[in-house]
Structures are given as C-alpha cells and as structure tokens.
Scaffold this motif. Structure first.
Motif, PDB file in Angstrom:
ATOM      1  N   SER A   5      31.220  30.052  42.948  1.00 18.49           N
ATOM      2  CA  SER A   5      31.764  28.737  43.264  1.00 18.49           C
ATOM      3  C   SER A   5      33.078  28.483  42.523  1.00 18.49           C
ATOM      4  O   SER A   5      34.053  27.984  43.102  1.00 18.49           O
ATOM      5  CB  SER A   5      30.740  27.659  42.908  1.00 18.49           C
ATOM      6  OG  SER A   5      31.252  26.380  43.148  1.00 18.49           O
ATOM      7  N   ALA A   6      33.112  28.832  41.254  1.00 13.86           N
ATOM      8  CA  ALA A   6      34.324  28.640  40.460  1.00 13.86           C
ATOM      9  C   ALA A   6      35.471  29.487  41.002  1.00 13.86           C
ATOM     10  O   ALA A   6      36.615  29.026  41.084  1.00 13.86           O
ATOM     11  CB  ALA A   6      34.056  28.984  39.000  1.00 13.86           C
ATOM     12  N   LEU A   7      35.177  30.726  41.379  1.00 13.39           N
ATOM     13  CA  LEU A   7      36.220  31.602  41.922  1.00 13.39           C
ATOM     14  C   LEU A   7      36.703  31.091  43.276  1.00 13.39           C
ATOM     15  O   LEU A   7      37.895  31.141  43.583  1.00 13.39           O
ATOM     16  CB  LEU A   7      35.686  33.027  42.029  1.00 13.39           C
ATOM     17  CG  LEU A   7      36.712  34.122  42.224  1.00 13.39           C
ATOM     18  CD1 LEU A   7      37.797  34.082  41.159  1.00 13.39           C
ATOM     19  CD2 LEU A   7      36.026  35.471  42.227  1.00 13.39           C
TER      20      LEU A   7
ATOM     21  N   ARG B 289      37.949  30.977  32.643  1.00 12.85           N
ATOM     22  CA  ARG B 289      36.582  30.448  32.620  1.00 12.85           C
ATOM     23  C   ARG B 289      35.656  31.314  33.464  1.00 12.85           C
ATOM     24  O   ARG B 289      34.523  31.606  33.072  1.00 12.85           O
ATOM     25  CB  ARG B 289      36.554  28.993  33.099  1.00 12.85           C
ATOM     26  CG  ARG B 289      37.038  28.010  32.044  1.00 12.85           C
ATOM     27  CD  ARG B 289      36.681  26.577  32.383  1.00 12.85           C
ATOM     28  NE  ARG B 289      37.337  26.086  33.575  1.00 12.85           N
ATOM     29  CZ  ARG B 289      38.513  25.483  33.614  1.00 12.85           C
ATOM     30  NH1 ARG B 289      39.184  25.288  32.489  1.00 12.85           N
ATOM     31  NH2 ARG B 289      39.025  25.062  34.746  1.00 12.85           N
ATOM     32  N   VAL B 290      36.148  31.736  34.625  1.00 16.63           N
ATOM     33  CA  VAL B 290      35.348  32.621  35.485  1.00 16.63           C
ATOM     34  C   VAL B 290      35.081  33.933  34.759  1.00 16.63           C
ATOM     35  O   VAL B 290      33.954  34.451  34.779  1.00 16.63           O
ATOM     36  CB  VAL B 290      36.049  32.874  36.838  1.00 16.63           C
ATOM     37  CG1 VAL B 290      35.322  33.947  37.637  1.00 16.63           C
ATOM     38  CG2 VAL B 290      36.147  31.580  37.645  1.00 16.63           C
ATOM     39  N   GLU B 291      36.096  34.453  34.098  1.00 16.79           N
ATOM     40  CA  GLU B 291      35.936  35.693  33.331  1.00 16.79           C
ATOM     41  C   GLU B 291      34.850  35.523  32.271  1.00 16.79           C
ATOM     42  O   GLU B 291      34.003  36.398  32.083  1.00 16.79           O
ATOM     43  CB  GLU B 291      37.267  36.056  32.680  1.00 16.79           C
ATOM     44  CG  GLU B 291      37.247  37.362  31.905  1.00 16.79           C
ATOM     45  CD  GLU B 291      38.593  37.666  31.277  1.00 16.79           C
ATOM     46  OE1 GLU B 291      38.855  38.856  31.039  1.00 16.79           O
ATOM     47  OE2 GLU B 291      39.373  36.734  31.000  1.00 16.79           O
ATOM     48  N   GLY B 292      34.841  34.382  31.601  1.00 13.47           N
ATOM     49  CA  GLY B 292      33.804  34.096  30.609  1.00 13.47           C
ATOM     50  C   GLY B 292      32.424  34.018  31.247  1.00 13.47           C
ATOM     51  O   GLY B 292      31.432  34.503  30.678  1.00 13.47           O
ATOM     52  N   GLN B 293      32.363  33.420  32.426  1.00 14.81           N
ATOM     53  CA  GLN B 293      31.083  33.346  33.137  1.00 14.81           C
ATOM     54  C   GLN B 293      30.580  34.747  33.472  1.00 14.81           C
ATOM     55  O   GLN B 293      29.391  35.030  33.322  1.00 14.81           O
ATOM     56  CB  GLN B 293      31.226  32.533  34.427  1.00 14.81           C
ATOM     57  CG  GLN B 293      31.345  31.048  34.221  1.00 14.81           C
ATOM     58  CD  GLN B 293      31.536  30.327  35.535  1.00 14.81           C
ATOM     59  OE1 GLN B 293      32.527  30.531  36.230  1.00 14.81           O
ATOM     60  NE2 GLN B 293      30.572  29.480  35.873  1.00 14.81           N
TER      61      GLN B 293
ATOM     62  N   LEU C  89      40.799  28.365  46.755  1.00 12.47           N
ATOM     63  CA  LEU C  89      41.235  27.191  47.507  1.00 12.47           C
ATOM     64  C   LEU C  89      42.524  26.620  46.936  1.00 12.47           C
ATOM     65  O   LEU C  89      43.412  26.191  47.682  1.00 12.47           O
ATOM     66  CB  LEU C  89      40.136  26.125  47.517  1.00 12.47           C
ATOM     67  CG  LEU C  89      38.970  26.401  48.457  1.00 12.47           C
ATOM     68  CD1 LEU C  89      37.854  25.388  48.226  1.00 12.47           C
ATOM     69  CD2 LEU C  89      39.427  26.388  49.906  1.00 12.47           C
ATOM     70  N   GLN C  90      42.632  26.628  45.626  1.00 11.44           N
ATOM     71  CA  GLN C  90      43.851  26.129  44.986  1.00 11.44           C
ATOM     72  C   GLN C  90      45.054  26.992  45.388  1.00 11.44           C
ATOM     73  O   GLN C  90      46.127  26.469  45.701  1.00 11.44           O
ATOM     74  CB  GLN C  90      43.664  26.127  43.472  1.00 11.44           C
ATOM     75  CG  GLN C  90      44.722  25.386  42.719  1.00 11.44           C
ATOM     76  CD  GLN C  90      44.383  25.266  41.234  1.00 11.44           C
ATOM     77  OE1 GLN C  90      43.357  25.761  40.759  1.00 11.44           O
ATOM     78  NE2 GLN C  90      45.246  24.609  40.497  1.00 11.44           N
TER      79      GLN C  90
END
Length: 98
Positions: free
Chosen positions: A54-56, A24-28, A61-62
């Motif tokens: 923020s997504a990254l 998803r981050v790659e798509g962003q 954090l995960q």
C-alpha cells in the motif's frame, strides 16, 4: 514520448517527499525480512506485506500524478498530442499491473 529525462523535473520538495516515503517502505521491507527470520506468525507477516504494498502504491500514485500534471501537460502544450495520450495510457497500464 519515452523520455530518459523528465519533461518537467520534480521540485526539491516533491523529491524529498518521495524519497522519505521510499525510505519508510525500505524500513518496512527490512522489518518483514526480520519477521521471516524470526519465524513470526504468517498472518502478521502478510499484514506487513500488505502495508508495504500500500505504501509503495502511494509513492507510485504520487509519481503518476506528477507525470500527468506536469510532464503530460507540458508535452501537450508542446504539440505532442498524439504521443502524449499513448504515453499516459501506457504509464497507467504499467502502474496498474502492480
């Protein structure tokens, strides 16, 4: 305790969740590239960059949570107490630079 291999590998579900988030981050990022190519309004681009950051950070954090809950705990159980805290603090410092 710098490791080439994880002390406790991620299970398939964790790996799947992390990879999905990264895709998803790659798509962003591709979307941001397209916005720049299209000479979109700067503020709109900045909003998308903030969302990607923020997504990254959530992915980081995960990974840090897994490291703490599994790798650090396992190393402590194995008696590597001195290095365990140094490694954890180092990981937190490195991650917090972003």
């Amino acid at each position: 305790m710098v490791q080439d291999q994880p002390l406790v590998p991620r299970n398939q579900e964790e790996t799947k969740l992390i990879l999905n988030r990264l895709r998803r981050v790659e798509g962003q990022i591709r979307g941001i590239q397209q916005m720049v190519e299209e000479d979109r309004y700067c503020t709109d681009i900045l909003v998308q960059i903030s969302a990607a950051n923020s997504a990254l950070k959530k992915v980081g954090l995960q990974v840090l949570e897994h490291h703490t809950a599994h790798c650090v705990v396992k190393a402590a159980e194995d008696g590597d107490n001195g290095e365990v805290m140094d490694d954890l603090i180092s990981a937190i410092r490195q991650f917090s630079k972003s």
